[in-house]
Design a protein around this motif. Structure first.
Motif, PDB file in Angstrom:
ATOM      1  N   GLU A 174       0.846  -1.194   0.000  1.00 34.28           N
ATOM      2  CA  GLU A 174       0.000   0.000   0.000  1.00 34.28           C
ATOM      3  C   GLU A 174       0.879   1.241   0.000  1.00 34.28           C
ATOM      4  N   TRP A 175       0.642   2.132  -0.949  1.00 30.91           N
ATOM      5  CA  TRP A 175       1.458   3.338  -1.060  1.00 30.91           C
ATOM      6  C   TRP A 175       1.160   4.296   0.087  1.00 30.91           C
ATOM      7  N   LEU A 176       2.188   5.002   0.512  1.00 31.81           N
ATOM      8  CA  LEU A 176       1.984   6.069   1.484  1.00 31.81           C
ATOM      9  C   LEU A 176       1.098   7.148   0.877  1.00 31.81           C
ATOM     10  N   SER A 177       0.380   7.852   1.707  1.00 33.31           N
ATOM     11  CA  SER A 177      -0.475   8.931   1.213  1.00 33.31           C
ATOM     12  C   SER A 177      -0.536  10.036   2.256  1.00 33.31           C
ATOM     13  N   GLY A 178      -1.017  11.189   1.838  1.00 30.52           N
ATOM     14  CA  GLY A 178      -1.173  12.299   2.761  1.00 30.52           C
ATOM     15  C   GLY A 178       0.148  12.795   3.322  1.00 30.52           C
ATOM     16  N   MET A 179       0.137  13.190   4.594  1.00 33.66           N
ATOM     17  CA  MET A 179       1.316  13.769   5.225  1.00 33.66           C
ATOM     18  C   MET A 179       2.519  12.823   5.256  1.00 33.66           C
ATOM     19  N   TYR A 182       4.130  13.133   1.919  1.00 32.08           N
ATOM     20  CA  TYR A 182       4.757  14.438   1.720  1.00 32.08           C
ATOM     21  C   TYR A 182       6.059  14.546   2.515  1.00 32.08           C
ATOM     22  N   LEU A 183       6.056  14.017   3.741  1.00 30.79           N
ATOM     23  CA  LEU A 183       7.274  14.034   4.549  1.00 30.79           C
ATOM     24  C   LEU A 183       8.371  13.191   3.900  1.00 30.79           C
ATOM     25  N   MET A 184       7.983  12.027   3.401  1.00 31.17           N
ATOM     26  CA  MET A 184       8.954  11.138   2.762  1.00 31.17           C
ATOM     27  C   MET A 184       9.574  11.812   1.541  1.00 31.17           C
ATOM     28  N   LEU A 185       8.736  12.411   0.711  1.00 32.51           N
ATOM     29  CA  LEU A 185       9.232  13.088  -0.487  1.00 32.51           C
ATOM     30  C   LEU A 185      10.089  14.296  -0.117  1.00 32.51           C
ATOM     31  N   GLY A 186       9.639  15.049   0.880  1.00 34.34           N
ATOM     32  CA  GLY A 186      10.377  16.242   1.280  1.00 34.34           C
ATOM     33  C   GLY A 186      11.747  15.907   1.848  1.00 34.34           C
ATOM     34  N   LEU A 218      17.533  15.925  11.958  1.00 34.76           N
ATOM     35  CA  LEU A 218      16.297  16.699  11.838  1.00 34.76           C
ATOM     36  C   LEU A 218      15.081  15.862  12.230  1.00 34.76           C
ATOM     37  N   VAL A 219      15.029  14.630  11.728  1.00 34.41           N
ATOM     38  CA  VAL A 219      13.888  13.754  12.009  1.00 34.41           C
ATOM     39  C   VAL A 219      13.839  13.383  13.490  1.00 34.41           C
ATOM     40  N   ILE A 220      14.990  13.013  14.044  1.00 36.19           N
ATOM     41  CA  ILE A 220      15.030  12.613  15.456  1.00 36.19           C
ATOM     42  C   ILE A 220      14.754  13.810  16.362  1.00 36.19           C
ATOM     43  N   GLY A 221      15.342  14.965  16.005  1.00 32.90           N
ATOM     44  CA  GLY A 221      15.163  16.158  16.827  1.00 32.90           C
ATOM     45  C   GLY A 221      13.726  16.646  16.853  1.00 32.90           C
ATOM     46  N   PRO A 354      16.106   7.679   9.244  1.00 31.44           N
ATOM     47  CA  PRO A 354      14.941   7.664   8.344  1.00 31.44           C
ATOM     48  C   PRO A 354      15.299   7.064   6.990  1.00 31.44           C
ATOM     49  N   LEU A 355      14.408   6.253   6.480  1.00 27.27           N
ATOM     50  CA  LEU A 355      14.646   5.641   5.177  1.00 27.27           C
ATOM     51  C   LEU A 355      14.724   6.687   4.073  1.00 27.27           C
ATOM     52  N   ALA A 356      14.063   7.815   4.276  1.00 28.94           N
ATOM     53  CA  ALA A 356      14.072   8.870   3.261  1.00 28.94           C
ATOM     54  C   ALA A 356      15.493   9.346   2.975  1.00 28.94           C
TER      55      ALA A 356
END
Length: 542
Positions: A174-179, A182-186, A218-221, A354-356
């Motif tokens: 199932e693809w990610l959607s919504g926020m 957007y966070l993953m792409l950003g 950034l993600v952890i903080g 983060p995987l991103a």
């Protein structure tokens, strides 16, 4: 016999060489670059090894142990400093059927046999045949592999736990959607931006490592809820333990594992040797193909006995390593040791990454790996070469690397044979004695043999005909058959045919063919023009 074999084996493997281009000494600055490059590679190896373990249907640690052991051994004795090896998707997609049908123990036995076959290939110097891979095939290889690396990252944009892995990471889920999307792409875009911009600011830290570190902080903080390495699987474990595969030592077992071993060995060597060439082009230093074969084989034998899934060279991680500034074996060794450290001591910390950030690194690898200039030259190169580039790219994506390379080489070889077959022609003139001379142009081989026969007209030619091979070469049995066929036609017409200006290799080939050529005082170096008669009935019916 055994001593001679061991001596030959030893001659294929050089001691680890920590020198870099121009014999520059190992300075503290160089050591820092190598260690940081190794750390960057190790971080990128974690999700790849885990994902490929899932593809093969084995525990994540099986993939991580393979990445550590294969990476360490090939870094120590491999044929090209700067290359990174580990568990790969190209091998994992072949392993999945074996694991599903027979279990993981048969996989370990297969990996051991795979390694033995690769060592044999190295000792026999089969790695040199990688030179036969044409440049259009190389372009298709890097383009296809770049696309495969890109597709493999798509699974990271799906909800953790919903993914059904295939070779390219596109199966189900199932693809990610919504926020979350957007966070993953950003974050992925931010990582790519950092990697692009960091070299313009400083080169103290490799750009990929800076990208991973900044985005992770950034993600952890900020406590952002995004997929992390730990969402894939826990990477915590102990040291790999020696383990003899628990399979029956009988003929039935060999029948099961041998086909898989041959396929895996071929895929592993092809991918490794092509990566060897690619890294060599980037660094300006050639590698040892036979040494790389032996290193890959030795690493897989060891991995099979220590619970790993085997592996080969990884073009993506090799690109990260080289573009991070690594030029010696230290980076590869460091990457393997860092990976083991992650498994033993730092799993909780690494699982927070983060995987991103890792996806962003791999996307930059894709951009750097794809041969963008190949798109510009498609309209400028011969149509056959353009077709081969596209064909190998497509087959790499749809099937696998080994099939793509074999298909590309076959198509290129057929195109080459066809082009050379059309080059056969002859100029004719008469000698003062009244003989007719056919001065053959172009190679005489299986592709041009029919055209060669059609050059002659026995019914209208004089009683003596001379075939001049000064501008031609007799290559194979089809060429011999064609010469005898022409001679038989002239013999039937009551006329004679003679051969002139045979090169040394042509003379040897003709003489070997059951004395097809009538002996004469020979000077193959053309100091005198010797005309050879031809015997018929040597090679059979025409």
């Amino acid at each position: 016999m055994k001593k001679a074999l061991m001596a030959r084996f030893a001659g294929r493997v050089d001691m680890p060489d920590f020198s870099i281009a121009n014999d520059e000494k190992l300075t503290p600055a160089r050591l820092r670059i190598e260690l940081l490059a190794g750390l960057t590679v190790a971080l990128a190896l974690v999700p790849e090894a885990v994902a490929f373990a899932f593809v093969a249907g084995v525990h994540p640690l099986v993939g991580l142990y393979a990445a550590f052991l294969v990476g360490l051994v090939t870094a120590l004795i491999g044929g090209r400093p700067g290359m990174i090896s580990g568990a790969t998707g190209a091998l994992a997609v072949v392993m999945v059927a074996l694991v599903a049908q027979h279990g993981v123990e048969y996989l370990f036995a297969t990996v051991v046999l795979m390694g033995i076959l690769q060592v044999i290939a190295g000792v026999l110097q089969w790695g040199k045949f990688i030179r036969l891979v044409p440049h259009p095939v190389m372009l298709g290889f890097v383009n296809g592999l770049a696309i495969v690396i890109f597709l493999a990252q798509m699974s990271q944009f799906k909800v953790p736990g919903s993914i059904e892995n295939t070779g390219h990471g596109m199966g189900g889920g199932e693809w990610l959607s919504g926020m979350p999307l957007y966070l993953m792409l950003g974050l992925t875009a931010l990582t790519m931006l950092i990697i692009w911009g960091m070299p313009k600011i400083t080169r103290v830290v490799p750009a990929p490592l800076a990208g991973i570190g900044i985005v992770a902080a950034l993600v952890i903080g900020l406590g952002l809820d995004v997929p992390r390495v730990g969402d894939m699987a826990s990477i915590k474990g102990g040291l790999p333990e020696f383990h003899i595969p628990a399979v029956p030592l009988n003929w039935e077992t060999l029948e099961i594992i041998l086909p898989y071993s041959v396929i895996l060995a071929a895929i592993g060597l092809i991918e490794s040797l092509l990566t060897l060439n690619l890294v060599g082009e980037m660094t300006g230093k050639r590698g040892g193909a036979s040494q790389e074969c032996i290193a890959q084989g030795a690493s897989n034998v060891l991995t099979g006995f220590f619970g790993g899934m085997g592996g080969c060279a990884m073009i993506g991680q090799s690109m990260i390593n080289v573009k991070s500034g690594a030029r010696t074996r230290i980076a590869g060794i460091a990457a393997a040791l860092f990976l083991l450290t992650f498994i033993l001591f730092a799993a909780p910390l690494i699982e927070l990454i983060p995987l991103a950030a890792l996806v962003g690194v791999m996307f930059m690898v894709v951009i750097g790996t794809f041969a963008w200039n190949s798109l510009k030259i498609l309209a400028k190169v011969p149509m056959t070469d353009a077709f081969v580039i596209v064909l190998v790219t497509v087959v790499t994506v749809l099937e696998d690397l080994a099939v793509a390379v074999v298909v590309g080489v076959i198509v290129s070889a057929l195109a080459y044979a066809w082009n050379n077959a059309r080059r056969i022609h002859a100029k004719t003139y008469a000698t003062p004695e009244g003989a007719k001379v056919y001065q053959v142009q172009g190679p005489l081989f299986f592709g041009s043999s029919d055209g060669f026969i059609e050059l002659f007209n026995p019914s209208d030619d004089p009683s003596v005909v001379i075939v001049d091979f000064a501008d031609s070469r007799v290559v194979d049995q089809s060429a011999l058959q064609a010469i005898e066929a022409v001679a038989a036609k002239y013999e039937t017409a009551g006329k004679s045919i003679q051969l002139r200006h045979l090169s040394r290799d042509c003379h040897k080939l003709l003489t070997k063919a059951g004395h097809l050529m009538i002996d004469s005082d020979d000077d193959p170096d053309y100091e005198i023009a010797v005309d050879y008669g031809v015997r018929t009935g040597i090679l059979g019916d025409h």
